[in-house]
Write an enzyme that holds these catalytic residues in place. Sequence first.
Site, mmCIF file in Angstrom:
data_model
loop_
_atom_site.group_PDB
_atom_site.id
_atom_site.type_symbol
_atom_site.label_atom_id
_atom_site.label_comp_id
_atom_site.label_asym_id
_atom_site.label_seq_id
_atom_site.Cartn_x
_atom_site.Cartn_y
_atom_site.Cartn_z
ATOM 1 N N ASP A 102 0.793 -1.244 0.000
ATOM 2 C CA ASP A 102 0.000 0.000 0.000
ATOM 3 C C ASP A 102 0.820 1.286 0.000
ATOM 4 O OD1 ASP A 102 -2.258 -1.528 0.037
ATOM 5 O OD2 ASP A 102 -2.801 -1.106 2.109
ATOM 6 N N CYS A 113 -24.269 0.414 -2.667
ATOM 7 C CA CYS A 113 -23.447 1.465 -2.050
ATOM 8 C C CYS A 113 -24.342 2.586 -1.522
ATOM 9 C CB CYS A 113 -22.457 2.025 -3.061
ATOM 10 S SG CYS A 113 -21.412 3.330 -2.363
ATOM 11 N N CYS A 145 -16.875 7.596 -0.819
ATOM 12 C CA CYS A 145 -16.770 6.246 -0.258
ATOM 13 C C CYS A 145 -16.754 6.299 1.266
ATOM 14 C CB CYS A 145 -15.499 5.584 -0.785
ATOM 15 S SG CYS A 145 -15.182 3.952 -0.079
ATOM 16 N N CYS A 160 -15.635 0.219 5.363
ATOM 17 C CA CYS A 160 -16.927 -0.290 4.885
ATOM 18 C C CYS A 160 -16.682 -1.544 4.060
ATOM 19 C CB CYS A 160 -17.625 0.773 4.032
ATOM 20 S SG CYS A 160 -19.254 0.276 3.420
ATOM 21 N N CYS A 207 -19.861 -3.263 -0.361
ATOM 22 C CA CYS A 207 -19.754 -3.640 -1.778
ATOM 23 C C CYS A 207 -19.119 -5.017 -1.952
ATOM 24 C CB CYS A 207 -19.005 -2.581 -2.577
ATOM 25 S SG CYS A 207 -17.255 -2.414 -2.173
#
Length: 370
Positions: A155, A222, A237, A264, A267
Amino acid sequence: MPQSLSASLINKLAVEAGFSLAGVAAVPEAGSERSREESERFEQWIASGAAGEMEYLKRRNEGGELVRSGLKAVFPWVKSVVVCAANYNTAQPHSIDPAPRNAGWIARYAWSENRTGEGAARPSDYHKVLLNRLRKLEATLKKREGDFESRCYVDTGPLVERVYARYAGVGWTGKNTCILNQKIGSWMFLGVILTSLELPAGELQELAADRCGSCTRCIDACPTEALTSHQMDASRCISYLTIEKRGNIPEDMRVGMGRQVFGCDICQDVCPWNRKAPTVEDPELAAREELVNPALEWLARMSRDEFAQRFYGSPVKRAKFEGLRRNVAVAMGNSGLQQYRARLKEWSGDEDTAVREAAEWALKRLRSEE
């Protein structure tokens, strides 16, 4: 080109290092058609404002190129990328499953603790866990092939990992923008080893076939309408809003946040490819039971010192103490439970502007539901 390495052997060595699977992608030459396509796509995404306040994604090199728009802009020596994936799907409930109204939600990837040592388990950060595994694989490759230029990233590198995961055949980019693998779904951490070796990807291989078909469940589910087909407006988001966003959360986003207090999973939870995704028991990334459907009041009672202690070494610290309380206030307002009014009234006088404003909003929302 190393003659002793094959894609299947690299995958085998990656599994031995602790990953679920791996693939190899060749890096397109600067100025090639594919390089231009990726650079232009990323440039347009940044220009649209979809990155929100994530300034690290907007960083440019001395030549004015976006650092994450192409690896050659930063590492002219890089020829191949080994992309490793680790399954983090544990046998716990999902965010869309029935849950108590007083429960918040922390994203699945942030639940982890390390149970490999003696004594009490400690929170673990997948970045560090995967980086250690990448370095183990890197050392194995160098032992076999001799020294070569390389970098390991989880990342933090100047690249978009999912792009190279797609090139490497690890999966396809789903309509929710996550990498999807038809065997293990999308519950994958990605890590990469950039190398100066011409590993057996040779020519740029075909991209993994897109198997989303006509399904739009992630887009439809979403709550903040952050998704369009294969694209995300990160500024909408919930993961961005609860983790990266500092200060006040836009008021029109708050109801959609529901009970999410850190990240979250919606999705991914609704994705058909995750219905039969295998679960794993990884002792370095084991689920902390208290973080699965955590009680909002338990989170609200935490002092600054307790927050620092409980989430030391955990991804949850990225939200910061004030950010988590802000998110908890919004979730309390969305719960419809009047029992939180005393806590929210107390927070409406908080010294932190974002916490104070979120608490005032939540109080108004609860009063409107009396």
